[in-house]
Design an enzyme around this catalytic site. Structure first.
Site, PDB file in Angstrom:
ATOM      1  N   HIS A   1      -0.964  -1.296  -4.302  1.00 30.29           N
ATOM      2  CA  HIS A   1      -2.283  -1.096  -3.705  1.00 30.29           C
ATOM      3  C   HIS A   1      -2.527   0.395  -3.478  1.00 30.29           C
ATOM      4  O   HIS A   1      -1.764   1.071  -2.795  1.00 30.29           O
ATOM      5  CB  HIS A   1      -2.367  -1.848  -2.375  1.00 30.29           C
ATOM      6  CG  HIS A   1      -3.740  -1.919  -1.789  1.00 30.29           C
ATOM      7  ND1 HIS A   1      -4.665  -2.863  -2.191  1.00 30.29           N
ATOM      8  CD2 HIS A   1      -4.355  -1.176  -0.843  1.00 30.29           C
ATOM      9  CE1 HIS A   1      -5.778  -2.702  -1.506  1.00 30.29           C
ATOM     10  NE2 HIS A   1      -5.621  -1.673  -0.687  1.00 30.29           N
TER      11      HIS A   1
ATOM     12  N   MET B   1     -11.048  -6.890   5.202  1.00 31.41           N
ATOM     13  CA  MET B   1     -10.409  -5.830   5.977  1.00 31.41           C
ATOM     14  C   MET B   1     -10.113  -6.362   7.381  1.00 31.41           C
ATOM     15  O   MET B   1     -11.019  -6.737   8.117  1.00 31.41           O
ATOM     16  CB  MET B   1     -11.308  -4.603   6.063  1.00 31.41           C
ATOM     17  CG  MET B   1     -11.465  -3.846   4.750  1.00 31.41           C
ATOM     18  SD  MET B   1      -9.900  -3.231   4.067  1.00 31.41           S
ATOM     19  CE  MET B   1      -9.295  -2.196   5.407  1.00 31.41           C
TER      20      MET B   1
ATOM     21  N   ASP C   1      -5.089   3.047  -1.974  1.00 33.23           N
ATOM     22  CA  ASP C   1      -6.220   3.241  -1.063  1.00 33.23           C
ATOM     23  C   ASP C   1      -6.887   4.588  -1.334  1.00 33.23           C
ATOM     24  O   ASP C   1      -6.338   5.636  -0.995  1.00 33.23           O
ATOM     25  CB  ASP C   1      -5.741   3.194   0.392  1.00 33.23           C
ATOM     26  CG  ASP C   1      -5.346   1.791   0.818  1.00 33.23           C
ATOM     27  OD1 ASP C   1      -6.195   0.896   0.740  1.00 33.23           O
ATOM     28  OD2 ASP C   1      -4.191   1.602   1.227  1.00 33.23           O
TER      29      ASP C   1
ATOM     30  N   SER D   1       0.838  -1.188   0.000  1.00 36.48           N
ATOM     31  CA  SER D   1       0.000   0.000   0.000  1.00 36.48           C
ATOM     32  C   SER D   1       0.880   1.247   0.000  1.00 36.48           C
ATOM     33  O   SER D   1       1.825   1.348   0.783  1.00 36.48           O
ATOM     34  CB  SER D   1      -0.905   0.023   1.226  1.00 36.48           C
ATOM     35  OG  SER D   1      -1.533   1.281   1.358  1.00 36.48           O
TER      36      SER D   1
ATOM     37  N   MET E   1     -12.543   3.035  -1.109  1.00 32.02           N
ATOM     38  CA  MET E   1     -13.242   3.217   0.171  1.00 32.02           C
ATOM     39  C   MET E   1     -14.051   4.499   0.075  1.00 32.02           C
ATOM     40  O   MET E   1     -13.791   5.498   0.759  1.00 32.02           O
ATOM     41  CB  MET E   1     -12.228   3.252   1.325  1.00 32.02           C
ATOM     42  CG  MET E   1     -11.629   1.900   1.631  1.00 32.02           C
ATOM     43  SD  MET E   1     -10.328   1.960   2.884  1.00 32.02           S
ATOM     44  CE  MET E   1      -8.914   2.246   1.827  1.00 32.02           C
TER      45      MET E   1
ATOM     46  N   MET F   1      -9.800   7.100  -0.494  1.00 34.03           N
ATOM     47  CA  MET F   1     -10.745   7.400   0.590  1.00 34.03           C
ATOM     48  C   MET F   1     -11.387   8.757   0.350  1.00 34.03           C
ATOM     49  O   MET F   1     -10.721   9.692  -0.106  1.00 34.03           O
ATOM     50  CB  MET F   1     -10.026   7.402   1.940  1.00 34.03           C
ATOM     51  CG  MET F   1      -9.240   6.143   2.234  1.00 34.03           C
ATOM     52  SD  MET F   1      -8.437   6.239   3.853  1.00 34.03           S
ATOM     53  CE  MET F   1      -7.280   4.875   3.730  1.00 34.03           C
TER      54      MET F   1
ATOM     55  N   ASP G   1      -6.124  -6.933   4.164  1.00 40.59           N
ATOM     56  CA  ASP G   1      -5.549  -5.595   4.274  1.00 40.59           C
ATOM     57  C   ASP G   1      -5.717  -5.087   5.702  1.00 40.59           C
ATOM     58  O   ASP G   1      -6.838  -4.981   6.202  1.00 40.59           O
ATOM     59  CB  ASP G   1      -6.270  -4.661   3.289  1.00 40.59           C
ATOM     60  CG  ASP G   1      -5.713  -3.243   3.290  1.00 40.59           C
ATOM     61  OD1 ASP G   1      -4.746  -2.980   4.020  1.00 40.59           O
ATOM     62  OD2 ASP G   1      -6.250  -2.406   2.541  1.00 40.59           O
TER      63      ASP G   1
ATOM     64  N   HIS H   1      -8.360   0.220  -4.384  1.00 41.02           N
ATOM     65  CA  HIS H   1      -9.342  -0.077  -3.338  1.00 41.02           C
ATOM     66  C   HIS H   1     -10.164   1.174  -3.076  1.00 41.02           C
ATOM     67  O   HIS H   1      -9.675   2.143  -2.488  1.00 41.02           O
ATOM     68  CB  HIS H   1      -8.586  -0.528  -2.075  1.00 41.02           C
ATOM     69  CG  HIS H   1      -9.456  -0.826  -0.910  1.00 41.02           C
ATOM     70  ND1 HIS H   1      -8.947  -0.977   0.361  1.00 41.02           N
ATOM     71  CD2 HIS H   1     -10.790  -1.024  -0.794  1.00 41.02           C
ATOM     72  CE1 HIS H   1      -9.937  -1.234   1.200  1.00 41.02           C
ATOM     73  NE2 HIS H   1     -11.067  -1.256   0.525  1.00 41.02           N
TER      74      HIS H   1
END
Length: 219
Positions: free
Chosen positions: A40, A144, A42, A15, A75, A44, A178, A73
């Site tokens: 990865h 998660m 992330d 990540s 989120m 958000m 993760d 990913h």
């Protein structure tokens, strides 16, 4: 998927959440050189999770730097609004949260329609069984093992049982984990059957990333 030792390939997806964003190109190239399988990302939105990170422009920038698959990913709330943009930005695999939209099936279908692999993630308190209604629509399950939104959290031990359950229910689907991954927790999740390990500080915050990646994979 065959490999040595545990007879299957373990994919390592570092990540970049804790990367030095002032040197992001060098950071991503370092991961590629040091043996990472994926990168990865992330994403958000400050809505579905309390933190805000980055969006499509940064993913597009990373795509220009490396050839590794980008494991994006999302989120974010109502991810169906942005799937096409992330696909165009260069994501190879796009993971959404089962809790983030009331159009999960449509969103997963859209990801595949964009020519990308579809992933579905669940928070620590969401049972794996909720994914059965979407069987056949996703290529990977992301468990998660911390509450989504921030890096550096402690591993939630019940995640090990969720990984086992996911492999029982969906034996032909990749299972990714993760959150809170280090050498100790990596062994637990690999023994439980995980296929893909996301690691942040255990890789990004060490001087020898090649060794850190190799150690996680061979446990």
């Amino acid at each position: 998927m065959e490999g040595k030792g545990n007879m299957r390939k373990i994919f390592i997806s570092p990540s970049i959440l804790t990367a030095d964003f002032a040197r992001l190109e060098q950071e991503c190239k370092s991961l590629e050189k040091c043996g990472a399988d994926w990168i990865h990302c992330d994403v958000m939105d400050g809505n579905f999770v309390p933190n805000i990170t980055f969006g499509m422009p940064l993913v597009k920038s990373i795509r220009k730097c490396v050839v590794l698959p980008l494991d994006v990913h999302l989120m974010i709330a109502r991810p169906e609004r942005y799937v096409e943009q992330f696909a165009e930005a260069g994501a190879n695999l796009i993971t959404i949260h089962a809790e983030a939209t009331d159009k999960v099936a449509d969103c997963l279908k859209l990801i595949r329609a964009c020519g990308k692999k579809a992933g579905i993630s669940i928070k620590p308190n969401t049972p794996v069984e909720v994914l059965e209604q979407y069987r056949g629509l996703f290529d990977m399950i992301l468990i998660m093992s911390v509450e989504p939104g921030f890096g550096g959290q402690a591993f939630i031990e019940s995640s090990v049982d969720k990984i086992r359950r996911a492999k029982e229910l969906f034996p032909d689907v990749l299972v990714e984990v993760d959150g809170g991954i280090n050498k100790n927790t990596a062994k637990k999740v690999i023994d439980a059957g995980v296929d893909v390990i996301v690691a942040g500080s255990a890789i990004m915050n060490v001087s020898d990333r090649s060794t850190a990646i190799a150690e996680l994979r061979k446990i």
